[in-house]
Design an enzyme around this catalytic site. Structure first.
Site, PDB file in Angstrom:
ATOM      1  N   GLU A   1      24.803 -41.020  -6.391  1.00 15.21           N
ATOM      2  CA  GLU A   1      25.643 -42.314  -6.974  1.00 15.21           C
ATOM      3  C   GLU A   1      25.279 -42.616  -8.404  1.00 15.21           C
ATOM      4  O   GLU A   1      25.861 -43.750  -8.902  1.00 15.21           O
ATOM      5  CB  GLU A   1      25.628 -43.468  -5.846  1.00 15.21           C
ATOM      6  CG  GLU A   1      26.112 -43.236  -4.707  1.00 15.21           C
ATOM      7  CD  GLU A   1      26.094 -44.602  -3.794  1.00 15.21           C
ATOM      8  OE1 GLU A   1      25.664 -45.443  -4.310  1.00 15.21           O
ATOM      9  OE2 GLU A   1      26.356 -44.363  -2.563  1.00 15.21           O
ATOM     10  N   GLY A   2      24.275 -42.183  -8.932  1.00 15.57           N
ATOM     11  CA  GLY A   2      23.653 -42.667  -9.987  1.00 15.57           C
ATOM     12  C   GLY A   2      22.488 -43.753  -9.975  1.00 15.57           C
ATOM     13  O   GLY A   2      22.264 -44.489 -10.952  1.00 15.57           O
TER      14      GLY A   2
END
Length: 341
Positions: free
Chosen positions: A309-310
């Site tokens: 997801e970062g």
């Protein structure tokens, strides 16, 4: 008239792209280093915070780098390789998680909010997964280029730093396939649990990757061709965003294994293409440490994260903000009237 870099119209154009992209500003780095030496602290006492400030200086082209706008991009895609039973979750989860991102309910939303990043989530044709790479190339050249150019177009040219992440059921298998094809070695060494695969699931991943490597053996040695044959739309989009950021003089924070594996296709094309990239954290996925060695990249953090997801990039952003706060805000010995000894 110089031909614009984007859109990229042929994957083979990636091979010569490094020469056309901006290089690091050595003068700005030297000036930032000199400022660090003049600040009210023993030389080197802030450790990697000093290195990070110099890194930001050389890629922003100023001895006083700043982060007013931090852009975070999360690209989402679905993968035909899921037909081989490589993931315990159905592909519908990708779209469900995109909706969660858009509603503000995911970890990345909280971490971007906490660390001052503006998040955008870009779904890439989720209703049409890429092809099963054991049966055919995952993407045609046209499909790969479309995703790559979408990634490039998503970059805010006025951003001071770019964070990259991904979402896609099956993409830990894609990451392991890409790294196996790009760097060789035992396939099992690149494979991990991903979203929770047990030992049998990891064995299925290895079998699928072995079959994909055999089918696409003619692509080995040509990193852009490997990206199309074994990658996914989010991996291609990450590559496009990395390149667009470089063209705009924007430093990049890559997330964990899957994001770094996507960008590794650029490194294998020309190592200089990732010179402006930091790796936010060392993922708990076993292949990531091996990949970091191949890329000669030291992660900002080691927190045993493996969410994607970062999320690791967003946490690392807080560290980089701290580095710049010290670099820009501390007094020099002269300003503070402190003797340097």
């Amino acid at each position: 008239m110089t031909k614009p870099l984007f859109p990229i119209t042929k994957l083979s154009d990636l091979h010569g792209l490094a020469e056309a992209l901006p290089a690091a500003d050595a003068t700005a780095a030297d000036a930032a280093r000199a400022r660090q030496a003049s600040l009210t602290k023993p030389p080197g006492s802030l450790g990697r915070l000093e290195e990070l400030a110099e890194f930001m200086a050389m890629w922003q082209g100023t001895d006083r780098p700043k982060i007013d706008t931090a852009q975070a991009l999360v690209f989402a895609g679905n993968h035909g390789i899921c037909a081989q039973g490589v993931n315990p979750y159905p592909q519908e989860v990708t779209a469900q998680m995109v909706a969660n991102f858009e509603a503000g309910g995911a970890a990345i939303n909280q971490l971007c909010r906490a660390n001052g990043a503006e998040l955008s989530v870009i779904a890439l044709n989720l209703e049409n997964p890429t092809a099963d790479f054991t049966q055919a190339p995952a993407m045609s050249e046209a499909e790969c280029l479309e995703a790559l150019n979408k990634g490039a177009a998503a970059v805010d040219q006025s951003a001071d730093i770019l964070l990259l992440g991904e979402m896609g059921i099956g993409n830990s298998t894609v990451a392991a396939a890409l790294t196996s094809a790009l760097f060789g070695g035992d396939v099992a060494g690149w494979v991990g649990p991903g979203t929770g695969s047990d030992a049998d699931g990891q064995t299925r991943k290895c079998r699928a990757i072995d079959a994909g490597l055999a089918r696409h053996a003619d692509a080995i040695g040509d990193a852009p061709a490997i990206l199309a044959a074994l990658g996914g739309r989010e991996q291609a989009a990450i590559c496009g965003a990395v390149l667009a950021a470089r063209a705009a003089g924007i430093p990049v924070i890559l997330d964990g294994f899957i994001c770094t594996a996507a960008a590794a296709a650029l490194f294998a094309t020309d190592p200089r293409l990732l010179d402006h990239c930091l790796v936010g954290h060392a993922s708990a996925e076993p292949g990531h440490r091996l990949l970091l060695e191949k890329l000669n990249k030291r992660p900002v953090l080691e927190f045993d994260m493996r969410l994607g997801e970062g999320s690791g990039a967003a946490v690392a952003l807080g560290i980089i903000r701290s580095a710049l706060a010290c670099h820009n805000g501390m007094a020099t010995f002269g300003e503070a009237g402190v003797s340097e000894g």
